[in-house]
Write a protein that holds these residues in place. Structure first.
Motif, PDB file in Angstrom:
ATOM      1  N   UNK A  89       0.812  -1.217   0.000  1.00  0.00           N
ATOM      2  CA  UNK A  89       0.000   0.000   0.000  1.00  0.00           C
ATOM      3  C   UNK A  89       0.845   1.267   0.000  1.00  0.00           C
ATOM      4  N   UNK A  90       2.020   1.197   0.609  1.00  0.00           N
ATOM      5  CA  UNK A  90       2.818   2.398   0.867  1.00  0.00           C
ATOM      6  C   UNK A  90       3.110   3.248  -0.376  1.00  0.00           C
ATOM      7  N   UNK A  91       3.566   2.661  -1.496  1.00  0.00           N
ATOM      8  CA  UNK A  91       3.891   3.508  -2.655  1.00  0.00           C
ATOM      9  C   UNK A  91       2.701   4.335  -3.161  1.00  0.00           C
ATOM     10  N   UNK A  92       1.517   3.727  -3.198  1.00  0.00           N
ATOM     11  CA  UNK A  92       0.330   4.448  -3.687  1.00  0.00           C
ATOM     12  C   UNK A  92      -0.055   5.589  -2.757  1.00  0.00           C
ATOM     13  N   UNK A  93       0.294   5.455  -1.474  1.00  0.00           N
ATOM     14  CA  UNK A  93      -0.040   6.496  -0.502  1.00  0.00           C
ATOM     15  C   UNK A  93       1.121   7.465  -0.299  1.00  0.00           C
ATOM     16  N   UNK A  94       2.221   7.241  -1.025  1.00  0.00           N
ATOM     17  CA  UNK A  94       3.425   8.057  -0.924  1.00  0.00           C
ATOM     18  C   UNK A  94       3.977   8.058   0.500  1.00  0.00           C
ATOM     19  N   UNK A  95       3.971   6.877   1.124  1.00  0.00           N
ATOM     20  CA  UNK A  95       4.510   6.707   2.466  1.00  0.00           C
ATOM     21  C   UNK A  95       5.737   5.795   2.405  1.00  0.00           C
ATOM     22  N   UNK A  96       6.614   5.949   3.356  1.00  0.00           N
ATOM     23  CA  UNK A  96       7.804   5.099   3.385  1.00  0.00           C
ATOM     24  C   UNK A  96       7.369   3.672   3.725  1.00  0.00           C
ATOM     25  N   UNK A  97       7.647   2.697   2.851  1.00  0.00           N
ATOM     26  CA  UNK A  97       7.122   1.338   3.071  1.00  0.00           C
ATOM     27  C   UNK A  97       7.612   0.665   4.343  1.00  0.00           C
ATOM     28  N   UNK A  98       8.863   0.895   4.739  1.00  0.00           N
ATOM     29  CA  UNK A  98       9.396   0.246   5.933  1.00  0.00           C
ATOM     30  C   UNK A  98       8.784   0.862   7.193  1.00  0.00           C
ATOM     31  N   UNK A  99       8.804   2.182   7.285  1.00  0.00           N
ATOM     32  CA  UNK A  99       8.247   2.852   8.467  1.00  0.00           C
ATOM     33  C   UNK A  99       6.750   2.581   8.586  1.00  0.00           C
ATOM     34  N   UNK A 100       6.038   2.621   7.465  1.00  0.00           N
ATOM     35  CA  UNK A 100       4.591   2.378   7.459  1.00  0.00           C
ATOM     36  C   UNK A 100       4.281   0.956   7.919  1.00  0.00           C
ATOM     37  N   UNK A 101       5.030  -0.010   7.394  1.00  0.00           N
ATOM     38  CA  UNK A 101       4.815  -1.414   7.763  1.00  0.00           C
ATOM     39  C   UNK A 101       5.110  -1.630   9.251  1.00  0.00           C
ATOM     40  N   UNK A 102       6.198  -1.054   9.738  1.00  0.00           N
ATOM     41  CA  UNK A 102       6.541  -1.213  11.152  1.00  0.00           C
ATOM     42  C   UNK A 102       5.463  -0.629  12.060  1.00  0.00           C
ATOM     43  N   UNK A 103       5.007   0.570  11.762  1.00  0.00           N
ATOM     44  CA  UNK A 103       4.026   1.238  12.624  1.00  0.00           C
ATOM     45  C   UNK A 103       2.712   0.470  12.690  1.00  0.00           C
ATOM     46  N   UNK A 104       2.238  -0.007  11.544  1.00  0.00           N
ATOM     47  CA  UNK A 104       0.948  -0.711  11.515  1.00  0.00           C
ATOM     48  C   UNK A 104       1.087  -2.117  12.095  1.00  0.00           C
ATOM     49  N   UNK A 105       2.139  -2.817  11.709  1.00  0.00           N
ATOM     50  CA  UNK A 105       2.284  -4.209  12.149  1.00  0.00           C
ATOM     51  C   UNK A 105       2.717  -4.322  13.605  1.00  0.00           C
ATOM     52  N   UNK A 106       3.470  -3.361  14.093  1.00  0.00           N
ATOM     53  CA  UNK A 106       3.856  -3.412  15.503  1.00  0.00           C
ATOM     54  C   UNK A 106       2.641  -3.255  16.414  1.00  0.00           C
ATOM     55  N   UNK A 107       1.664  -2.455  15.992  1.00  0.00           N
ATOM     56  CA  UNK A 107       0.484  -2.287  16.847  1.00  0.00           C
ATOM     57  C   UNK A 107      -0.301  -3.587  16.954  1.00  0.00           C
ATOM     58  N   UNK A 108      -0.175  -4.469  15.961  1.00  0.00           N
ATOM     59  CA  UNK A 108      -0.828  -5.772  16.001  1.00  0.00           C
ATOM     60  C   UNK A 108      -0.328  -6.596  17.189  1.00  0.00           C
ATOM     61  N   UNK A 109       0.930  -6.386  17.565  1.00  0.00           N
ATOM     62  CA  UNK A 109       1.522  -7.102  18.694  1.00  0.00           C
ATOM     63  C   UNK A 109       0.806  -6.778  19.999  1.00  0.00           C
ATOM     64  N   UNK A 110       0.228  -5.590  20.080  1.00  0.00           N
ATOM     65  CA  UNK A 110      -0.399  -5.145  21.320  1.00  0.00           C
ATOM     66  C   UNK A 110      -1.914  -5.318  21.280  1.00  0.00           C
ATOM     67  N   UNK A 111      -2.347  -6.458  20.766  1.00  0.00           N
ATOM     68  CA  UNK A 111      -3.783  -6.785  20.720  1.00  0.00           C
ATOM     69  C   UNK A 111      -4.191  -7.317  22.093  1.00  0.00           C
ATOM     70  N   UNK A 112      -4.593  -6.413  22.970  1.00  0.00           N
ATOM     71  CA  UNK A 112      -4.802  -6.746  24.373  1.00  0.00           C
ATOM     72  C   UNK A 112      -6.270  -6.794  24.779  1.00  0.00           C
ATOM     73  N   UNK A 113      -7.198  -6.933  23.835  1.00  0.00           N
ATOM     74  CA  UNK A 113      -8.612  -6.885  24.205  1.00  0.00           C
ATOM     75  C   UNK A 113      -9.099  -8.206  24.795  1.00  0.00           C
TER      76      UNK A 113
END
Length: 517
Positions: A432-456
């Protein structure tokens, strides 16, 4: 009549065996059937969406099949992992190729997840963790730290266990393995508390913080301590973002350790643990620590092996300390395995070591990496990314990440495996990152790291399932504490981690910056 009785007996036989394995028959059987039914429908019945290739449709069938199997645990996670390449061959999810005039399956591609260097890095970590557990060095480390900080109240115990988690994160891969290792230590501490309402609340705080929040936060920090880290590294290196080493990862992710301060503040407030003492706590911990005696020669040997290999990890290509070699981390891991099994170094047979090694998770990782590669090569990741793009296009970078983070937590409500979730999510986010003009590594880390904290729910993370097995807290207790911690994780990613990545040369809002590693 006899046929009906025979069928009933066979179903009872299946149900009895599933129950004997400790699983829920309804969940397992319904998950198994649903996985195969949807697999068949996607492959042969449902119309192929415009823009998705035939191989992409086949990979989608495999992804859905694997996801349901992982969620329902209808098959052991490792068996599902090793079955992913098998189904990719049978469905032509990766198109077959011509060799010497014959059309053959692309074995080197469909099994690529089991040949990536990060998989062998993971195996080294699993094996050294197994030897450590056999030597009971993990228990010595835990009790030693708690003894050193004189853990006598709830706050000191929780912070002590956090430092234990950091140390063990270097030695034991996978948060679930660390949680299982620490469970008896934590239970021993909570058993020192009484049964007053305040002390029961304190038990909940200690177990949730020590076995779940602590293990997951520390896992994000150390490359080998959390399998999703290895999946993301594989995606980055396959797409030209190479050179991200062991120390580089620590540098990128170490601010996450600060998140524990915020979760501890919330847990302390929520469970009202301030000032609650543990009767005889430090004395009991000190007694158990002393009972272990002095470190054995074998324990010192294991520490020496780990230090040696850790130095090799840190002195690889681009090392800020000293560039001693240019081997990949996985190659160093294989060297570590050779050293680890030097004859006479440790008093254990191979059978003893392999019994402590989490082979299922090893196979799960290989299958997950293969699946991410198949999603990219077949165009499925790009197709799904294009579909999601319409939901976030036009928003500012932080709003895009916020929407993706919230969406990730919604999706994760029904999933147990963090590894499986990242295997599906990471290639889509990266695409998704290129189409949104976002850095692919930083974007992937930010979104995927939050998955680790699925505490519900405790069923979202294996470490939480292990903690829930302590019988000290309810699902409601966990959810009431967890939803605030999820908000903390989302805010932390946007306000702390995104600026930190930018400081290191990975601004998520600028995809044009040169790769700093």
């Amino acid at each position: 009549m006899n046929t009906s009785v025979a069928q009933g007996s066979f179903i009872q036989y299946l149900v009895g065996n599933i129950e004997a394995s400790g699983r829920n028959p309804t969940r397992v059987i319904s998950g198994f059937l649903a996985a195969w039914i949807l697999f068949a429908l996607i492959l042969w019945v449902f119309p192929r969406p415009e823009g998705l290739s035939a191989s992409g449709m086949a990979v989608l069938a495999v992804v859905v099949w694997a996801s349901i199997m992982w969620v329902s645990e209808a098959l052991p996670v490792g068996i599902t992992g090793i079955s992913v390449p098998t189904l990719l061959i049978l469905t032509h999810g990766i198109p077959w190729i011509e060799k010497k005039g014959k059309i053959v399956p692309p074995m080197e591609i469909v099994f690529s997840g089991f040949t990536k260097h990060v998989v062998w890095l993971c195996l080294f970590a699993f094996l050294i963790g197994a030897v450590m557990q056999l030597l009971k060095l993990d228990r010595r480390i835990a009790l030693g730290i708690l003894d050193k900080i004189k853990a006598s109240n709830v706050g000191r115990v929780i912070w002590g266990m956090f430092f234990v988690n950091i140390i063990l994160a270097f030695l034991i891969p996978a948060a679930n393995a660390r949680a299982a290792t620490l469970l008896p230590v934590v239970k021993g501490i909570t058993n020192l508390l009484g049964d007053t309402p305040e002390e029961n609340e304190a038990k909940k705080a200690i177990i949730i913080q020590s076995l779940v929040y602590g293990t997951m936060i520390c896992g994000v920090f150390i490359l080998t301590a959390h399998l999703p880290n290895l999946i993301m590294i594989g995606i980055f290196s396959n797409n030209g973002f190479e050179g991200l080493g062991y120390l580089d990862w620590m540098l990128l992710q170490f601010p996450y350790l600060g998140m524990f301060v915020l979760t501890q503040w919330w847990v302390r407030y929520h469970f009202k643990t301030g000032g609650i003492k543990i009767a005889g706590g430090h004395a009991k911990i000190q007694e158990e620590h002393k009972a272990l005696g002095k470190m054995s020669t074998a324990e010192w040997m294991l520490v020496s092996v780990f230090v040696l290999i850790a130095l090799l990890f840190m002195m690889g290509k681009g090392s800020p300390i000293y560039e001693l070699h240019k081997f990949q981390l996985g190659v160093i891991g294989l060297i570590g395995i050779l050293v680890l099994f030097t004859p006479g170094l440790f008093p254990y047979t191979w059978n003893q070591v392999q019994a402590k090694t989490i082979w299922g998770t090893f196979l799960l990782l290989g299958g997950a990496i293969t699946m991410t590669a198949a999603m990219s090569k077949s165009g499925l990741a790009q197709f799904l990314a294009d579909g999601i793009h319409g939901l976030v296009a036009g928003h500012s970078w932080w709003m895009i990440i916020l929407i993706m983070m919230v969406g990730t937590h919604i999706i994760r409500i029904g999933m147990l495996s963090n590894v499986a979730a990242i295997a599906m999510l990471a290639p889509i986010v990266f695409a998704m990152a290129p189409a949104l003009d976002l850095h692919p590594v930083a974007f992937t880390l930010l979104v995927c790291d939050t998955d680790t904290f699925a505490y519900l729910l405790p069923t979202q993370i294996t470490a939480a399932v292990i903690a829930y097995g302590s019988d000290e807290f309810s699902v409601t207790d966990y959810a009431k504490a967890g939803w605030v911690c999820i908000l903390i994780a989302i805010a932390y990613g946007l306000l702390i981690m995104a600026p930190w990545y930018a400081f290191l040369g990975l601004p998520v809002w600028d995809a044009s910056v040169p790769w700093p590693f």
